[in-house]
Design an enzyme around this catalytic site. Structure first.
Site, PDB file in Angstrom:
ATOM      1  N   HIS A 156      27.363  66.796 -38.086  1.00  0.00           N
ATOM      2  CA  HIS A 156      26.440  67.380 -37.108  1.00  0.00           C
ATOM      3  C   HIS A 156      26.505  66.516 -35.845  1.00  0.00           C
ATOM      4  CE1 HIS A 156      22.492  68.203 -35.287  1.00  0.00           C
ATOM      5  NE2 HIS A 156      22.424  69.292 -36.018  1.00  0.00           N
ATOM      6  N   ASP A 195      23.885  60.469 -43.264  1.00  0.00           N
ATOM      7  CA  ASP A 195      23.002  61.447 -42.651  1.00  0.00           C
ATOM      8  C   ASP A 195      22.410  62.291 -43.787  1.00  0.00           C
ATOM      9  OD1 ASP A 195      21.889  63.665 -41.487  1.00  0.00           O
ATOM     10  OD2 ASP A 195      23.652  64.220 -40.302  1.00  0.00           O
ATOM     11  N   GLN A 219      20.223  67.087 -44.501  1.00  0.00           N
ATOM     12  CA  GLN A 219      20.298  68.273 -45.366  1.00  0.00           C
ATOM     13  C   GLN A 219      20.314  67.899 -46.838  1.00  0.00           C
ATOM     14  OE1 GLN A 219      20.014  71.314 -44.250  1.00  0.00           O
ATOM     15  NE2 GLN A 219      20.394  71.020 -42.068  1.00  0.00           N
ATOM     16  N   LYS A 235      12.557  69.160 -42.154  1.00  0.00           N
ATOM     17  CA  LYS A 235      13.469  69.931 -43.017  1.00  0.00           C
ATOM     18  C   LYS A 235      13.058  69.793 -44.487  1.00  0.00           C
ATOM     19  CE  LYS A 235      17.459  69.317 -39.970  1.00  0.00           C
ATOM     20  NZ  LYS A 235      17.651  70.610 -39.321  1.00  0.00           N
ATOM     21  N   CYS A 290      25.962  73.168 -34.676  1.00  0.00           N
ATOM     22  CA  CYS A 290      26.036  71.788 -34.137  1.00  0.00           C
ATOM     23  C   CYS A 290      27.152  70.958 -34.775  1.00  0.00           C
ATOM     24  CB  CYS A 290      24.721  71.024 -34.285  1.00  0.00           C
ATOM     25  SG  CYS A 290      23.374  71.765 -33.390  1.00  0.00           S
TER      26      CYS A 290
HETATM   27  N1  PLP Z   1      22.128  66.050 -39.337  1.00  0.00           N
HETATM   28  C1  PLP Z   1      22.235  67.233 -39.936  1.00  0.00           C
HETATM   29  C2  PLP Z   1      23.236  67.407 -41.033  1.00  0.00           C
HETATM   30  C3  PLP Z   1      21.418  68.293 -39.533  1.00  0.00           C
HETATM   31  O1  PLP Z   1      21.547  69.478 -40.137  1.00  0.00           O
HETATM   32  C4  PLP Z   1      20.499  68.077 -38.482  1.00  0.00           C
HETATM   33  C5  PLP Z   1      19.671  69.182 -37.994  1.00  0.00           C
HETATM   34  O2  PLP Z   1      19.948  70.343 -38.149  1.00  0.00           O
HETATM   35  C6  PLP Z   1      20.420  66.807 -37.912  1.00  0.00           C
HETATM   36  C7  PLP Z   1      21.252  65.811 -38.354  1.00  0.00           C
HETATM   37  C8  PLP Z   1      19.451  66.521 -36.816  1.00  0.00           C
HETATM   38  O3  PLP Z   1      18.144  66.584 -37.321  1.00  0.00           O
HETATM   39  P1  PLP Z   1      16.893  66.542 -36.331  1.00  0.00           P
HETATM   40  O4  PLP Z   1      17.089  67.645 -35.351  1.00  0.00           O
HETATM   41  O5  PLP Z   1      15.722  66.782 -37.238  1.00  0.00           O
HETATM   42  O6  PLP Z   1      16.859  65.192 -35.713  1.00  0.00           O
END
Ligand code: PLP
Length: 408
Positions: free
Chosen positions: A119, A197, A200, A223, A361
């Protein structure tokens, strides 16, 4: 296993939107009553700042805020609540890690080893870290369906000065659970640290940071059934001690002097300058407790069950292409043959189904799977096989004409 109808009744968004099929929990999840109540209670019963007031309501809210570190530590099986740094979400946590590598942990020509499923929030900060340290980024060769090959990964360490491995626990498009325990073991054998990360993964999979032995894990409250504006960076204490904050200000310092000397508080407070999203942390506390009461093993099993159920039903349709048939964690990426993903999503919206379309993203993923845009259905504990059946019936009858009409 939990009773899904009982679970659904805990969510006002479900009770108030009887006809909506929400398959976009990967973007943000619904929140149960007790999370919303925690936020309401804060604003209606003890609205005050934390760590600054010598009066009852502030002392009380400070205690709940600080106790949330213990809840989150229990949630991910961390021994020491001081390893739980509160942030505004995954993006902030991931940036804090990369920032410190860029400034303090990497030298010229060191290598950041990552993948093309990342992402944006888990790759752009590393582009900046690379720039700052004059380091290099290398990408682990993934299989063509973006599954992980431990052998190819291990080969990446040959004759390379890899200092950090950066990966997601679960890909936000492909839904695979990457073998993080093995990945970490191999990284550590080669003297590299591991930053995961968990945006998810943490909401859907039982996480045990002690067993995984990861050095950093980032995730977002919104999430995992909690409110937006709060998140977590878990880090090993000795590493957090070596790190510097990205922000300076109130509450994170013990003293400062007019010559510019700043004496920071200890970990984790040194990273938490300024008034935080108090209601977000209090809500996240309840969200983590709710998930633990459901049982993360059950949450994981149910997510797997819905994913499998949807994929099995899609496989019977001629007009659908699935990109992650082995997905495990409530994420299915697919397209309707010959129909642009966004057109299909707009049509599904007209039919009462909310799901996401686009690159999600993860803009480098197209280099691996050779597809630029997909539809992405993501499930959570309140979704049902009946909703999936209704959606599959809609998909069956979807034509390019209907999609085009829906956007005119
Ligand atoms: N990493 C992953 C895999 C994500 O799916 C997301 C958000 O969709 C993020 C990072 C970023 O999360 P946040 O927007 O809550 O900071």
């Amino acid at each position: 296993m939990f009773d899904v109808n009982k679970v659904r009744n805990d969510f006002p968004m479900i009770r108030n939107n009887k006809d909506l099929i929400y398959f976009d929990s990967g973007a943000t999840s619904f929140k149960p009553d007790r999370v919303i109540k925690a936020i309401m209670d804060y604003y209606t019963l003890y609205n005050s700042n934390i760590h600054r007031g010598d009066y009852d309501i502030s002392i009380s809210v400070s205690k709940t805020y600080d106790d949330t570190r213990k809840t989150i530590a229990r949630f991910i099986n961390a021994d020491d609540p001081r390893c739980i740094v509160f942030s505004s979400g995954s993006t902030a946590s991931l940036n804090l890690v990369a920032y410190n590598f860029g400034r303090n942990f990497l030298k010229e020509c060191d290598v950041i080893l990552t993948s093309q499923v990342e992402h944006a929030s888990n790759i752009l900060p590393w582009f900046k870290a690379r720039e700052e340290a004059k380091a290099n980024i290398e990408y682990i060769p993934l299989n063509p369906d973006a599954t992980f090959d431990l052998k190819k990964y291990e080969e990446c360490f040959k004759d390379k000065n890899i200092k950090v491995v950066v990966l997601p626990y679960v890909s936000n498009v492909m839904g695979y659970i990457y073998p993080i325990k093995e990945i970490t073991r191999i990284a550590h054998e080669h003297g590299a640290l591991v930053s995961i990360d968990g945006a998810q993964g943490v909401p859907h999979v039982k996480i045990d940071v002690k067993d995984l032995d990861v050095d950093f894990l980032s995730f977002s409250s919104h999430k995992m059934l909690g409110p937006a504006g709060a998140g977590v960076l878990y880090g090993k204490y000795e590493l957090l001690e070596k790190m510097e904050p990205m922000m300076y200000g109130g509450d994170s310092n013990a003293r400062f002097y007019n010559d510019g000397t700043i004496i920071l508080k200890n970990v984790p407070e040194k990273f938490e300058s300024g008034t935080p999203c108090i209601e977000g942390v209090l809500g996240m506390n309840e969200a983590a407790k709710y998930l633990m009461e459901l049982g993360m093993e059950n949450v994981e099993e149910y997510g797997r069950y819905l994913t499998r159920y949807f994929i099995d039903r899609l496989k019977n349709l001629d007009n659908v292409e699935i990109y992650n048939p082995e997905s495990e964690a409530g994420i299915v990426a697919f397209n309707l043959k010959g129909i642009f993903a966004q057109d299909a999503a707009s049509y599904f919206n007209k039919c009462g189904v909310a799901l996401r379309s686009g690159n999600h993203c993860a803009k480098l993923l197209q280099n691996v799977i050779n597809v630029t845009e997909t539809l992405r259905a993501t499930f959570n504990v309140y979704n049902t096989t009946e909703e999936i059946d209704r959606f599959v019936d809609i998909i069956k009858d979807t034509t390019i004409e209907k999609c085009v009409d829906s956007i005119l």
